[in-house]
Design a protein around this motif. Structure first.
Motif, PDB file in Angstrom:
ATOM      1  N   LEU A 176     -16.548 -21.813 -58.433  1.00 50.01           N
ATOM      2  CA  LEU A 176     -16.410 -22.689 -59.582  1.00 50.01           C
ATOM      3  C   LEU A 176     -16.182 -21.861 -60.845  1.00 50.01           C
ATOM      4  CD1 LEU A 176     -18.100 -25.923 -60.187  1.00 50.01           C
ATOM      5  CD2 LEU A 176     -18.430 -24.254 -61.978  1.00 50.01           C
ATOM      6  N   GLY A 177     -16.901 -20.759 -60.964  1.00 46.34           N
ATOM      7  CA  GLY A 177     -16.752 -19.879 -62.125  1.00 46.34           C
ATOM      8  C   GLY A 177     -15.376 -19.252 -62.210  1.00 46.34           C
ATOM      9  N   VAL A 178     -14.842 -18.822 -61.060  1.00 43.16           N
ATOM     10  CA  VAL A 178     -13.493 -18.233 -61.051  1.00 43.16           C
ATOM     11  C   VAL A 178     -12.470 -19.283 -61.479  1.00 43.16           C
ATOM     12  CG1 VAL A 178     -11.673 -17.239 -59.605  1.00 43.16           C
ATOM     13  CG2 VAL A 178     -14.036 -16.471 -59.329  1.00 43.16           C
ATOM     14  N   GLY A 179     -12.567 -20.479 -60.913  1.00 44.00           N
ATOM     15  CA  GLY A 179     -11.638 -21.552 -61.286  1.00 44.00           C
ATOM     16  C   GLY A 179     -11.743 -21.917 -62.755  1.00 44.00           C
ATOM     17  N   ALA A 180     -12.973 -21.974 -63.260  1.00 38.74           N
ATOM     18  CA  ALA A 180     -13.174 -22.302 -64.673  1.00 38.74           C
ATOM     19  C   ALA A 180     -12.625 -21.205 -65.578  1.00 38.74           C
ATOM     20  CB  ALA A 180     -14.664 -22.522 -64.941  1.00 38.74           C
ATOM     21  N   LEU A 181     -12.851 -19.962 -65.201  1.00 38.19           N
ATOM     22  CA  LEU A 181     -12.352 -18.843 -65.997  1.00 38.19           C
ATOM     23  C   LEU A 181     -10.822 -18.871 -66.081  1.00 38.19           C
ATOM     24  CD1 LEU A 181     -13.307 -16.316 -67.546  1.00 38.19           C
ATOM     25  CD2 LEU A 181     -13.074 -15.048 -65.408  1.00 38.19           C
ATOM     26  N   VAL A 182     -10.187 -19.111 -64.957  1.00 41.63           N
ATOM     27  CA  VAL A 182      -8.724 -19.216 -64.932  1.00 41.63           C
ATOM     28  C   VAL A 182      -8.265 -20.398 -65.783  1.00 41.63           C
ATOM     29  CG1 VAL A 182      -6.747 -19.753 -63.446  1.00 41.63           C
ATOM     30  CG2 VAL A 182      -8.416 -18.040 -62.722  1.00 41.63           C
ATOM     31  N   GLY A 183      -8.925 -21.533 -65.630  1.00 41.94           N
ATOM     32  CA  GLY A 183      -8.554 -22.728 -66.386  1.00 41.94           C
ATOM     33  C   GLY A 183      -8.686 -22.543 -67.887  1.00 41.94           C
ATOM     34  N   VAL A 184      -9.762 -21.897 -68.318  1.00 45.75           N
ATOM     35  CA  VAL A 184      -9.961 -21.649 -69.743  1.00 45.75           C
ATOM     36  C   VAL A 184      -8.865 -20.722 -70.271  1.00 45.75           C
ATOM     37  CG1 VAL A 184     -11.469 -20.508 -71.418  1.00 45.75           C
ATOM     38  CG2 VAL A 184     -12.435 -22.115 -69.774  1.00 45.75           C
ATOM     39  N   ALA A 185      -8.574 -19.674 -69.529  1.00 39.63           N
ATOM     40  CA  ALA A 185      -7.531 -18.738 -69.975  1.00 39.63           C
ATOM     41  C   ALA A 185      -6.180 -19.431 -70.093  1.00 39.63           C
ATOM     42  CB  ALA A 185      -7.439 -17.552 -69.014  1.00 39.63           C
ATOM     43  N   LEU A 186      -5.820 -20.204 -69.080  1.00 37.80           N
ATOM     44  CA  LEU A 186      -4.529 -20.899 -69.109  1.00 37.80           C
ATOM     45  C   LEU A 186      -4.479 -21.945 -70.215  1.00 37.80           C
ATOM     46  CD1 LEU A 186      -3.917 -21.462 -65.287  1.00 37.80           C
ATOM     47  CD2 LEU A 186      -2.544 -20.045 -66.799  1.00 37.80           C
ATOM     48  N   ALA A 229       4.137 -17.906 -70.981  1.00 30.65           N
ATOM     49  CA  ALA A 229       4.015 -16.518 -70.514  1.00 30.65           C
ATOM     50  C   ALA A 229       2.638 -15.953 -70.821  1.00 30.65           C
ATOM     51  CB  ALA A 229       5.104 -15.659 -71.152  1.00 30.65           C
ATOM     52  N   LEU A 230       2.151 -16.152 -72.047  1.00 31.28           N
ATOM     53  CA  LEU A 230       0.824 -15.667 -72.413  1.00 31.28           C
ATOM     54  C   LEU A 230      -0.251 -16.340 -71.552  1.00 31.28           C
ATOM     55  CD1 LEU A 230      -1.043 -13.999 -74.216  1.00 31.28           C
ATOM     56  CD2 LEU A 230      -1.014 -15.916 -75.852  1.00 31.28           C
ATOM     57  N   GLY A 231      -0.095 -17.626 -71.328  1.00 33.90           N
ATOM     58  CA  GLY A 231      -1.052 -18.355 -70.496  1.00 33.90           C
ATOM     59  C   GLY A 231      -1.088 -17.822 -69.072  1.00 33.90           C
ATOM     60  N   LEU A 232       0.075 -17.570 -68.492  1.00 30.25           N
ATOM     61  CA  LEU A 232       0.124 -17.074 -67.116  1.00 30.25           C
ATOM     62  C   LEU A 232      -0.464 -15.668 -66.997  1.00 30.25           C
ATOM     63  CD1 LEU A 232       3.614 -18.402 -65.980  1.00 30.25           C
ATOM     64  CD2 LEU A 232       1.361 -19.246 -65.283  1.00 30.25           C
ATOM     65  N   VAL A 233      -0.154 -14.811 -67.974  1.00 30.49           N
ATOM     66  CA  VAL A 233      -0.731 -13.463 -67.956  1.00 30.49           C
ATOM     67  C   VAL A 233      -2.251 -13.546 -68.100  1.00 30.49           C
ATOM     68  CG1 VAL A 233      -0.877 -11.283 -69.226  1.00 30.49           C
ATOM     69  CG2 VAL A 233       1.351 -12.287 -68.722  1.00 30.49           C
ATOM     70  N   ALA A 234      -2.716 -14.374 -69.023  1.00 31.82           N
ATOM     71  CA  ALA A 234      -4.157 -14.534 -69.227  1.00 31.82           C
ATOM     72  C   ALA A 234      -4.815 -15.124 -67.981  1.00 31.82           C
ATOM     73  CB  ALA A 234      -4.420 -15.416 -70.441  1.00 31.82           C
ATOM     74  N   GLY A 235      -4.140 -16.065 -67.335  1.00 29.70           N
ATOM     75  CA  GLY A 235      -4.675 -16.657 -66.111  1.00 29.70           C
ATOM     76  C   GLY A 235      -4.788 -15.643 -64.986  1.00 29.70           C
ATOM     77  N   LEU A 236      -3.797 -14.770 -64.870  1.00 30.75           N
ATOM     78  CA  LEU A 236      -3.837 -13.726 -63.842  1.00 30.75           C
ATOM     79  C   LEU A 236      -4.958 -12.725 -64.132  1.00 30.75           C
ATOM     80  CD1 LEU A 236      -2.646 -12.429 -61.314  1.00 30.75           C
ATOM     81  CD2 LEU A 236      -1.013 -11.231 -62.791  1.00 30.75           C
ATOM     82  N   VAL A 237      -5.086 -12.332 -65.383  1.00 35.74           N
ATOM     83  CA  VAL A 237      -6.168 -11.416 -65.763  1.00 35.74           C
ATOM     84  C   VAL A 237      -7.522 -12.080 -65.487  1.00 35.74           C
ATOM     85  CG1 VAL A 237      -7.285 -10.265 -67.722  1.00 35.74           C
ATOM     86  CG2 VAL A 237      -4.807 -10.106 -67.423  1.00 35.74           C
ATOM     87  N   ALA A 238      -7.648 -13.350 -65.811  1.00 34.54           N
ATOM     88  CA  ALA A 238      -8.895 -14.073 -65.561  1.00 34.54           C
ATOM     89  C   ALA A 238      -9.195 -14.134 -64.061  1.00 34.54           C
ATOM     90  CB  ALA A 238      -8.815 -15.479 -66.145  1.00 34.54           C
ATOM     91  N   ALA A 265     -11.359 -24.992 -52.384  1.00 36.29           N
ATOM     92  CA  ALA A 265     -11.025 -26.307 -52.949  1.00 36.29           C
ATOM     93  C   ALA A 265     -11.654 -26.473 -54.332  1.00 36.29           C
ATOM     94  CB  ALA A 265     -11.487 -27.416 -52.010  1.00 36.29           C
ATOM     95  N   ILE A 266     -12.902 -26.058 -54.475  1.00 33.85           N
ATOM     96  CA  ILE A 266     -13.587 -26.150 -55.766  1.00 33.85           C
ATOM     97  C   ILE A 266     -12.845 -25.325 -56.813  1.00 33.85           C
ATOM     98  CG2 ILE A 266     -15.671 -25.435 -57.006  1.00 33.85           C
ATOM     99  CD1 ILE A 266     -17.237 -26.171 -54.425  1.00 33.85           C
ATOM    100  N   ALA A 267     -12.509 -24.098 -56.463  1.00 34.44           N
ATOM    101  CA  ALA A 267     -11.819 -23.216 -57.412  1.00 34.44           C
ATOM    102  C   ALA A 267     -10.461 -23.797 -57.808  1.00 34.44           C
ATOM    103  CB  ALA A 267     -11.642 -21.825 -56.811  1.00 34.44           C
ATOM    104  N   GLY A 268      -9.701 -24.266 -56.845  1.00 31.14           N
ATOM    105  CA  GLY A 268      -8.392 -24.842 -57.146  1.00 31.14           C
ATOM    106  C   GLY A 268      -8.496 -26.057 -58.052  1.00 31.14           C
ATOM    107  N   TYR A 269      -9.463 -26.915 -57.753  1.00 29.34           N
ATOM    108  CA  TYR A 269      -9.662 -28.105 -58.593  1.00 29.34           C
ATOM    109  C   TYR A 269     -10.021 -27.705 -60.020  1.00 29.34           C
ATOM    110  CZ  TYR A 269     -11.669 -32.226 -60.681  1.00 29.34           C
ATOM    111  OH  TYR A 269     -11.948 -33.240 -61.552  1.00 29.34           O
ATOM    112  N   GLU A 270     -10.955 -26.771 -60.163  1.00 26.95           N
ATOM    113  CA  GLU A 270     -11.367 -26.327 -61.496  1.00 26.95           C
ATOM    114  C   GLU A 270     -10.213 -25.675 -62.237  1.00 26.95           C
ATOM    115  OE1 GLU A 270     -14.269 -26.838 -63.220  1.00 26.95           O
ATOM    116  OE2 GLU A 270     -14.634 -28.191 -61.553  1.00 26.95           O
ATOM    117  N   GLY A 271      -9.428 -24.858 -61.546  1.00 28.16           N
ATOM    118  CA  GLY A 271      -8.275 -24.222 -62.176  1.00 28.16           C
ATOM    119  C   GLY A 271      -7.308 -25.253 -62.749  1.00 28.16           C
ATOM    120  N   PHE A 272      -7.116 -26.350 -62.021  1.00 29.14           N
ATOM    121  CA  PHE A 272      -6.231 -27.416 -62.468  1.00 29.14           C
ATOM    122  C   PHE A 272      -6.865 -28.238 -63.593  1.00 29.14           C
ATOM    123  CE2 PHE A 272      -4.732 -31.788 -62.385  1.00 29.14           C
ATOM    124  CZ  PHE A 272      -3.357 -31.622 -62.410  1.00 29.14           C
ATOM    125  N   ALA A 273      -8.078 -28.747 -63.332  1.00 29.65           N
ATOM    126  CA  ALA A 273      -8.701 -29.697 -64.259  1.00 29.65           C
ATOM    127  C   ALA A 273      -9.015 -29.090 -65.617  1.00 29.65           C
ATOM    128  CB  ALA A 273      -9.979 -30.262 -63.619  1.00 29.65           C
TER     129      ALA A 273
END
Length: 170
Positions: free
Chosen positions: A70-80, A31-40, A155-163
């Motif tokens: 790439l930055g948006v995907g990375a930010l989301v990935g770090v938060a999650l 839950a914390l990860g998902l909220v942080a990911g949404l905020v990111a 595609a870049i953002a999605g990949y970064e969010g996952f990886a």
């Protein structure tokens, strides 16, 4: 009898092994990860749109930079990954959250540019108007501007969010 410290001042000089550190606590707060990911994603979208607007010219041209996605995907990935932990659902959630961040960023960027250009033309439109009564036209403008590079940015953002989520959470 008390144990004496060797003359070197090193209590482990006699070959004794220091105790192992306690293991790091397992992070698994979905839950914390998902909220942080949404905020990111939202913070990333605001930055993405703001930079798009900053790069726009008065003649109606603008630049999109792939590093923003790439930055948006990375930010989301770090938060999650950092706040959510190891749950296997989090890297999967990183994909749509990163895509949402890029989409909202592009929409916000277009809204900022349209508002600015409409003000220069003498018929100002506010951001509120663009995201309420003119939302359909804003979305239409976004669709008309979408091209191969836009898809690549997604595609870049999605990949970064996952990886990045997978790397930091695991």
């Amino acid at each position: 009898m008390s144990q004496s410290v060797p003359p070197t001042g090193n209590p482990f000089a006699d070959g004794a092994v220091p105790p192992a550190p306690a293991p790091a606590p397992v992070r698994n707060n979905v839950a914390l990860g998902l909220v942080a990911g949404l905020v990111a994603a939202i913070v990333g979208a605001l930055a993405y749109g703001g930079i798009m607007r900053a790069l726009a010219d008065e003649d109606g041209s603008y630049s999109e930079i792939g590093f923003l996605a790439l930055g948006v995907g990375a930010l989301v990935g770090v938060a999650l990954g950092k706040l959510g932990g190891r749950n296997p659902i989090l890297p999967i959630a990183g994909v749509p959250l990163a895509l949402l961040g890029v989409f909202l960023g592009q929409m916000f960027g277009y809204a900022l540019m349209i508002s600015w250009w409409s003000e220069l033309a003498g018929t100002p439109l506010t951001l509120t108007e663009l995201f309420t009564s003119e939302l359909g036209n804003l979305f239409k403008a976004w669709k008309e501007e979408a091209d191969f590079m836009s898809i690549l940015f997604f595609a870049i953002a999605g990949y970064e969010g996952f990886a990045i989520t997978k790397k930091l959470g695991g």
